[in-house]
Write an enzyme that holds these catalytic residues in place. Structure first.
Site, PDB file in Angstrom:
ATOM      1  N   TRP A 246       0.930  -1.885   0.185  1.00 31.07           N
ATOM      2  CA  TRP A 246       0.193  -0.395  -0.370  1.00 31.07           C
ATOM      3  C   TRP A 246       0.877   1.466  -0.189  1.00 31.07           C
ATOM      4  O   TRP A 246       0.442   1.847  -0.339  1.00 31.07           O
ATOM      5  CB  TRP A 246      -0.691   0.029   1.534  1.00 31.07           C
TER       6      TRP A 246
ATOM      7  N   LYS B 231     -11.793  -0.828   6.604  1.00 26.64           N
ATOM      8  CA  LYS B 231     -10.964  -2.121   7.021  1.00 26.64           C
ATOM      9  C   LYS B 231     -11.649  -2.016   8.914  1.00 26.64           C
ATOM     10  O   LYS B 231     -11.672  -2.698   9.547  1.00 26.64           O
ATOM     11  CB  LYS B 231      -9.833  -1.435   7.155  1.00 26.64           C
TER      12      LYS B 231
ATOM     13  N   ASP C   3      -2.096   7.269   5.897  1.00 31.76           N
ATOM     14  CA  ASP C   3      -2.728   6.501   5.242  1.00 31.76           C
ATOM     15  C   ASP C   3      -3.165   5.262   6.651  1.00 31.76           C
ATOM     16  O   ASP C   3      -2.597   4.628   6.671  1.00 31.76           O
ATOM     17  CB  ASP C   3      -2.147   5.495   4.551  1.00 31.76           C
TER      18      ASP C   3
HETATM   19  C1  LIG Z   1      -6.566  -1.736   1.826  1.00 29.58           C
HETATM   20  C2  LIG Z   1      -5.884  -1.035   2.487  1.00 29.58           C
HETATM   21  C3  LIG Z   1      -6.014  -0.025   1.039  1.00 29.58           C
HETATM   22  C4  LIG Z   1      -7.096   0.037  -0.335  1.00 29.58           C
HETATM   23  O1  LIG Z   1      -8.082   1.323   0.464  1.00 29.58           O
HETATM   24  P1  LIG Z   1      -9.505   0.962  -0.932  1.00 29.58           P
HETATM   25  O2  LIG Z   1     -10.453   1.849   0.183  1.00 29.58           O
HETATM   26  O3  LIG Z   1      -9.621  -0.340  -1.086  1.00 29.58           O
HETATM   27  O4  LIG Z   1      -8.682   1.782  -1.357  1.00 29.58           O
HETATM   28  C5  LIG Z   1      -5.024   1.004   1.629  1.00 29.58           C
HETATM   29  N1  LIG Z   1      -3.970   1.029   2.602  1.00 29.58           N
HETATM   30  C6  LIG Z   1      -4.056   0.358   3.596  1.00 29.58           C
HETATM   31  C7  LIG Z   1      -3.643   0.881   4.358  1.00 29.58           C
HETATM   32  C8  LIG Z   1      -5.139  -0.478   3.163  1.00 29.58           C
HETATM   33  O5  LIG Z   1      -5.245  -1.824   4.335  1.00 29.58           O
END
Ligand SMILES: *Cc1c(COP(=O)(O)O)cnc(C)c1O
Length: 357
Positions: free
Chosen positions: A102, A194, A170
């Site tokens: 990611w 998540k 993020d």
């Molecule tokens: C799942 C995940 C993403 C992707 O997120 P989307 O909402 O599907 O674009 C980005 N960063 C991390 C750390 C993730 O676990």
């Protein structure tokens, strides 16, 4: 129906009471006989949902006034681009930490907007650890990092304030799971699916004072300032996703908020890691000091046990513990709504398997 122990890495398990209330609202919500998903997003009741979701997010994350909360679309994947667009000036640069897949996608998107320097990387170690962050060049607009690395099961224990520049993170896979010091942050973003709600919306917490300074002509949907000026209603918001997120946040508040759930999350993590370390059949994947409280990754020392073990846990109602294809083995994701009882079931299965093998 027998109980399912949902260890899915994402979309995540949600509290049963949230699923019940959300499904009822899809049939009929409020007193006008309409479904939540067939009424105007400009109606008073939905505007109130949006406002409450934004204010409760800020309250639960304990963010100071300088932050504005937005719930938009495009997931964290669009957040990779949006964050760079709004914070890197024309001709500018930013520093990034490489902790895996990611983080790499964030780097790739940011490269559309500026000079990106990867200042620390766990790549050589196969992403089983969190690299040390030194002070970065002050020319960089910010340091971007991924708080929890869902795939490898590694997690920053604290924000890397030693970088000496503002932080952007993020937080998709550990948002609302533990308290943190927000003082060095300019921007936090997290896909809801998540730890906060269903897929379809991404949360941005942005310091409003830093916007509008890039000298760029930012396309409207990517301009966080535009979204703030429209109270997160620039276009039709994903109403179901935001409504269900609000229900989850209310559930979290009733659990004692982030501080309350952090204690439970720590207890869940301790339970599973103790078993991984005790049980001679298994070993942990991530380096011990960098282990995630959200995603515990582990494998067999002897992979020949895999098929027999897979049959046992599936029979116990355990779901979603297969490791990511790039890591293999197992990954037990223990997001906020996963009860500690489910972790105990997994631990018992591991103990049982050791006894019978
Ligand atoms: C799942 C995940 C993403 C992707 O997120 P989307 O909402 O599907 O674009 C980005 N960063 C991390 C750390 C993730 O676990």
């Amino acid at each position: 129906m027998s109980k399912v122990h949902n260890f899915s890495a994402g979309p995540c398990i949600l509290p049963p009471e949230v699923l019940k209330e959300a499904s009822e609202a899809v049939k009929s919500w409020g007193n006008n006989g309409l479904s939540l998903i067939e009424m105007s997003h400009r109606s008073k009741p939905f505007v109130a949902v949006m406002e409450e979701t934004r204010s409760l997010t800020k309250e639960l994350l304990n963010l100071p006034d300088r932050f504005e909360i937005l719930y938009l679309q495009g997931g964290a994947s669009l957040g990779f681009l949006t964050s760079a667009y709004n914070l890197i000036p024309e001709g500018g640069s930013a520093a990034y930490v490489d902790t895996g897949a990611w983080a790499n996608k964030a780097v790739k998107e940011a490269k559309h907007l500026g000079d990106i320097e990867v200042v620390a990387s766990a790549k050589e170690r196969g992403y089983v650890s969190i690299p040390k962050i030194n002070t970065v060049d002050s020319k960089h607009s910010y340091l971007h990092y991924t708080t929890n690395n869902t795939i490898y099961g590694t997690q920053f224990k604290k924000p890397p304030t030693s970088a000496g520049v503002p932080l952007v993170a993020d937080m998709s896979s550990d948002i609302m799971s533990k308290e943190f010091d927000s003082s060095a942050f300019q921007l936090i973003y997290a896909g809801a699916q998540k730890n906060m709600g269903p897929a379809g919306t991404v949360m941005y917490a942005i310091d409003k004072n830093v916007l509008g300074k890039t000298g760029r002509d930012i396309p409207a949907y990517l301009d966080l300032g535009v979204h703030i000026s429209k109270d997160s209603m620039f276009n039709t918001p994903p109403v179901f996703s935001i409504f269900t997120t609000l229900l989850t946040l209310k559930w979290l508040k009733a659990k004692g908020g982030v501080a309350g759930i952090e204690k439970i999350n720590n207890a869940k993590a301790e339970l599973i890691y103790n078993e991984i370390d005790r049980n001679p059949l298994f070993r942990g994947h991530a380096e011990e000091s960098c282990r995630s409280t959200m995603n515990a990754t582990f494998m067999f020392n002897d992979p020949r046990h895999t098929d027999a073990f897979d049959a046992v846990w599936a029979a116990e109602g355990i779901s979603g513990i297969k490791g990511h294809r790039s890591v293999g083995g197992y990954r037990a994701s223990m997001y906020n709504a996963l009860p500690i009882e489910s972790v105990q079931v997994l631990v018992d299965v591991m103990k049982d398997f050791e006894r019978k093998i």
